[in-house]
Write an enzyme that holds these catalytic residues in place. Structure first.
Site, PDB file in Angstrom:
ATOM      1  CG  ASP A  11      -0.246  -0.024   2.540  1.00 18.52           C
ATOM      2  OD1 ASP A  11       0.982   0.173   2.584  1.00 18.52           O
ATOM      3  OD2 ASP A  11      -0.929  -0.211   3.570  1.00 18.52           O
ATOM      4  CD  GLU A  39       7.465   2.402   0.662  1.00 16.64           C
ATOM      5  OE1 GLU A  39       8.304   2.626   1.516  1.00 16.64           O
ATOM      6  OE2 GLU A  39       7.637   2.626  -0.550  1.00 16.64           O
ATOM      7  CD  GLU A  97       8.054   9.492   6.892  1.00 16.17           C
ATOM      8  OE1 GLU A  97       8.453   8.993   7.970  1.00 16.17           O
ATOM      9  OE2 GLU A  97       8.322   9.020   5.779  1.00 16.17           O
TER      10      GLU A  97
HETATM   11  C1  BGC Z   1       6.304   5.884   3.288  1.00 15.87           C
HETATM   12  C2  BGC Z   1       5.951   5.992   1.823  1.00 15.87           C
HETATM   13  C3  BGC Z   1       6.818   7.031   1.140  1.00 15.87           C
HETATM   14  C4  BGC Z   1       8.288   6.824   1.441  1.00 15.87           C
HETATM   15  C5  BGC Z   1       9.150   7.976   0.930  1.00 15.87           C
HETATM   16  C6  BGC Z   1       7.786   5.624   3.414  1.00 15.87           C
HETATM   17  O1  BGC Z   1       8.133   5.530   4.758  1.00 15.87           O
HETATM   18  O2  BGC Z   1       5.581   4.820   3.863  1.00 15.87           O
HETATM   19  O3  BGC Z   1       4.623   6.376   1.667  1.00 15.87           O
HETATM   20  O4  BGC Z   1       6.601   6.973  -0.226  1.00 15.87           O
HETATM   21  O5  BGC Z   1       8.468   6.713   2.819  1.00 15.87           O
HETATM   22  O6  BGC Z   1       8.709   9.190   1.449  1.00 15.87           O
END
Ligand code: BGC
Length: 398
Positions: A170, A173, A329
């Site tokens: 998803d 990931e 994030e």
């Molecule tokens: C997130 C992803 C994202 C990636 C890069 C991962 O930890 O689950 O959604 O694309 O980081 O930002």
């Protein structure tokens, strides 16, 4: 971060918006890729189709037209270079022999467009739909011609038409054994966009029409519970990424019963004092609150007509910026699994900051709300002498 956390004033917001667009354009590589984060150990050196497409969409909305076009050009190159492999995947799938996950296309690429050498949770389909959707939004927003993308678009459409029913990782990931509703929303939005824009031939348009009906039917019959969208087929839970199905993807109508109930359940289950979690049970870095998801929910509210709530969510997201105006994030507030946070810090270092996708979503919602003026931003980008990506990365690492 709580309800009492001071929200940034207009001057601070303008500085944050300018910093956001500059980070995006300065860190874009000469090849056109957007790094997910210049500093976070597990992401350094990679560009994701998911992050990158939403980053390009924000750059496009902010008037950084050339930057967005260069990203879509990079995507097209990545796909065209894999034309033989895509044709093989499509042929095998049509013959009833769908290739194993490790033979499917990856979720992220090096800036030079190669597959990564590190182990990753690579089989994810959402980004392939999202780049198609974002590309068409960009072409329509700026009245651009899409001819140069036709080959890559056709390859992507064939790949998705042959594979959309398959379980895959998803947005986070995770949970590779399931068919995820946000992933289906990305795929359908992408396919429907390129069909509408006439970027694929009539025969492909016909196949898209048929499969899009099937995707919508699957979601209506098995992708909802108690009248709202759910995390995956067969689940009863929600996921923060479902807000994107409402806006900006437009897969679910914000004014429909499903749209309204989904927004209400996301608020009730995942939002604490203004910030959205990914999903209940999240343990990544202890399961904090994600500014980018808070912005997606803001976009969904705005689409549903609730500007006031969208604005509150925008201000919460903006308040997560560090004093250096870097957007993280996630923030470690109201952790779902506090005991898990240190384990991730020990493994990969502090949570990714800056994360370009977070900056992008702040811009996207701020512009939609009229709080950020794209004209000011594009003027800032035009006047700015970009520092070479390498130096920007070095500075970010300091
Ligand atoms: C997130 C992803 C994202 C990636 C890069 C991962 O930890 O689950 O959604 O694309 O980081 O930002």
């Amino acid at each position: 971060m709580s309800d009492t956390t001071p929200r940034p004033d207009d001057g601070a917001l303008a500085r944050l918006a300018e910093r956001s667009i500059r980070l995006i354009t300065d860190l874009q590589t000469p090849e056109g890729a957007y790094p997910a984060s210049p500093t976070f150990s597990a992401y350094v050196g990679y560009s994701w189709l998911r992050d990158g497409s939403f980053i390009a969409d924000a750059a496009s909305a902010a008037g950084a037209v050339d930057s967005a076009s260069r990203f879509y050009g990079w995507c097209a190159d990545v796909l065209e270079r894999r034309a033989d492999s895509i044709r093989w995947i499509v042929a095998e799938s049509r013959a009833g022999r769908p290739p194993a996950a490790e033979h499917m296309l990856p979720a992220r690429f090096t800036f030079g467009g190669e597959d990564g050498v590190d182990e990753w949770w690579d089989f994810q389909l959402d980004g392939y739909g999202t780049w198609l959707w974002a590309l068409v939004a960009h072409l329509e927003r700026h009245g651009l011609d899409g001819d140069a993308y036709r080959e890559a678009v056709a390859l992507t459409a064939d790949y998705l038409l042959a594979s959309w029913q398959r379980p895959c990782y998803d947005w986070w990931e995770e949970h590779a054994q399931h068919v995820h509703i946000s992933t289906l929303a990305c795929i359908a939005a992408g396919l429907e966009s390129v069909a509408r824009a006439g970027l694929v031939d009539d025969e492909t348009v016909g196949r898209i029409r048929v499969e899009a009906v099937e995707i919508h039917r699957l979601v209506a019959e098995h992708g909802t519970s108690h009248g709202h969208l759910i995390k995956w087929v067969g689940s009863t839970a929600v996921d923060g990424s479902l807000a994107a199905a409402i806006a900006p993807l437009g897969f679910t109508d914000a004014a429909s019963d499903v749209g309204r109930r989904t927004i209400a359940v996301l608020e009730a289950h995942l939002v604490v004092e203004g910030g959205a979690h990914r999903y209940l049970g999240d343990t990544f870095f202890g399961g904090g609150q994600w500014p980018l998801l808070t912005c997606f929910l803001g976009l969904a509210h705005l689409e549903a007509g609730d500007r006031e709530r969208a604005d509150e969510l925008f201000l919460w997201a903006a308040s997560t910026a560090t004093p250096e105006l870097d957007m993280p994030e996630q923030v470690p507030s109201h952790l779902i699994a506090p005991g898990m946070r240190q384990e991730w810090i020990d493994r990969w270092g502090p949570a990714a900051t800056p994360l370009l996708w977070s900056h992008a979503m702040l811009l996207r919602l701020g512009i939609a709300l009229g709080r950020i003026d794209p004209a000011t931003l594009s003027a800032a980008v035009a006047q700015h002498t970009p520092i070479p990506a390498a130096r920007a990365q070095e500075e970010a690492l300091r």
